[in-house]
Design a protein around this motif. Structure first.
Motif, PDB file in Angstrom:
ATOM      1  N   TYR A   9      46.811 -52.981   1.272  1.00  0.00           N
ATOM      2  CA  TYR A   9      47.573 -53.560   2.406  1.00  0.00           C
ATOM      3  C   TYR A   9      48.547 -54.477   2.270  1.00  0.00           C
ATOM      4  O   TYR A   9      49.692 -54.530   2.509  1.00  0.00           O
ATOM      5  N   GLN A  59      44.265 -46.865   7.411  1.00  0.00           N
ATOM      6  CA  GLN A  59      45.531 -46.820   6.346  1.00  0.00           C
ATOM      7  C   GLN A  59      45.093 -46.597   5.079  1.00  0.00           C
ATOM      8  O   GLN A  59      45.647 -45.859   4.051  1.00  0.00           O
ATOM      9  N   TYR A  60      44.029 -47.296   4.426  1.00  0.00           N
ATOM     10  CA  TYR A  60      43.904 -47.707   3.119  1.00  0.00           C
ATOM     11  C   TYR A  60      42.406 -47.357   2.361  1.00  0.00           C
ATOM     12  O   TYR A  60      42.173 -47.636   1.356  1.00  0.00           O
TER      13      TYR A  60
END
Length: 420
Positions: free
Chosen positions: A68, A308-309
């Motif tokens: 991120y 997201q990651y």
């Protein structure tokens, strides 16, 4: 002859350059693991083996937070690469993989190496090679020896501090009951018991286990036979679940009070399966926001990063822990500045003053390399782990256990600590 001298001069210059690059001095590419665009760090983690339950989620969560940060420009223009090595919670394997990280990969630092018995065996090697050894994933007091190990820093609450906080709660709420102890047969168990007995005096009965033997039947049987009404556990998650499940099988129903490192409810629920309701009423403590507290701004940030990651992994307390470690490491890099050196990073951590997701402060200073200063008590109620009361801080000696009332800070708007 002139040509020979020219060749020898080139060789000498190359050797000097190599020596400089391996010394850890200077900035940029002269520091191992650091280029103008990248920082290479590594860790040892039990991705498999007896401590993998829960703990295998920590490093991937740290990496997710680094990804991120990298996607948002990195730290002083550098992106962080995190190499995660599986040591299976075996001290001999830990030594092998850490040697590989340092001698072959030439990492800039080792971050959050996990385990008391495992990490103890690499302290001298990391010191000899002048590798920063940051935020060890264990509450052993061994990490807080700045004179002996100037590059090593803890992260977890010191197990003796934790023992004192948990024991104070037991003393106040379980007065007159027979209190007993089961702990890991190493500094984890010994340091925890030391803290407990500073508050309660000698426990009524005590037992230990080794991670290579997944059978705690004899220990639970002995504690039942001793008439224990409260059992305090210094156990990794797999052995917390074994202890609770084994006790139920023999009709032994004490109040369990468990070290933070072995009390993540999500991990215990998975390990116990259909027996998960046995966790109801379990007492523990923690120093980070709980993953289930969806109103907490840090949990909102970590949920976003995780989604997201982190390849769809569940956000549990192990993931919160991993991201909190990564956040603190990024703070440390920001404080160390653009001209990044190993000595500069250590000096930045010793300067302290870091604020982040913790419910209590970290203690870092030139003469103190321990991690978080205390914890808040939690209880499993209705199948959910929740905090109660206020956080507490204390020392690992005879100091009082005192309430800590300063409110935690909120995360930065972009979720990334600013350069100091």
């Amino acid at each position: 002859m002139k040509r020979l001298w020219s060749v020898l001069t080139v060789i000498a210059l190359a050797a000097a350059t190599t020596a400089c690059s391996e010394s850890g001095g200077g900035g940029g590419s002269s520091t191992p693991g650091v280029t103008d665009t990248d920082i290479l760090i590594g860790t040892h983690m039990p991705l498999t083996g007896p401590a993998a339950a829960g703990y295998s989620k920590i490093a991937p969560a740290s990496k997710a937070y680094f990804d991120y940060v990298n996607a948002n420009g990195g730290v002083h223009g550098r992106k962080i690469t995190y190499k995660i090595m599986d040591d299976t919670y075996n001290p001999a394997t830990t030594q092998q993989v850490v040697r590989e990280l340092v001698l072959q990969d030439k990492v800039f630092a080792v971050l959050n190496g996990l385990g008391t018995p495992t990490h103890t065996g690499v302290l001298d090697f990391l010191k000899t090679n002048r590798v920063p050894d940051l935020f060890v994933a264990s509450g052993s007091r061994s990490w807080n020896q700045p004179d002996k190990y100037p590059g090593t820093f803890g992260f977890n609450v010191d197990y003796t501090v934790e023992g004192k906080i948990l024991a104070t709660h037991v003393k106040e709420t379980q007065a007159g009951k027979k209190v007993c102890f089961l702990g890991q047969d190493d500094d984890f168990g010994q340091d925890s018991l030391a803290g407990i007995e500073k508050v309660l005096g000698p426990v009524a009965a005590k037992q230990s286990y080794v991670t290579s033997n997944p059978n705690v039947g004899p220990q639970m049987g002995a504690l039942k036979q001793a008439g224990c009404q409260v059992v305090m556990l210094a156990t990794v998650p797999g052995f917390t679940a074994l202890s609770i499940g084994t006790a139920a099988k023999i009709g032994f129903k004490p109040q369990f009070v468990v070290s933070q490192v072995g009390a993540d409810l999500g991990t215990l629920t998975k390990s116990l399966g259909a027996a998960a309701p046995l966790t109801e009423g379990l007492i523990s403590a923690n120093y980070l926001p709980l993953a289930t507290d969806t109103a907490n701004p840090w949990i909102q940030l970590f949920t976003k990063v995780n989604t997201q990651y982190n390849a769809g992994a569940e956000l549990d307390n192990n993931a919160v822990y991993g991201m909190s470690v990564a956040y603190l490491f990024v703070q440390s890099l920001q404080a160390a500045g653009k001209d990044l050196t190993r000595d500069g990073l250590i000096a930045a951590v010793e300067k302290g003053g870091f604020q982040g997701p913790g419910l209590v402060p970290v203690r870092f200073a030139k003469g103190d390399h321990s991690g978080y200063a205390g914890e808040q008590l939690s209880k499993v109620e209705g199948g959910k782990q929740i905090y109660f009361g206020t956080p507490f801080t204390t020392d690992d000696d005879a100091g009082a256990v005192t309430a800590y009332t300063t409110a935690p800070v909120a995360p930065p708007q972009n979720g990334i600590p600013a350069a100091s």
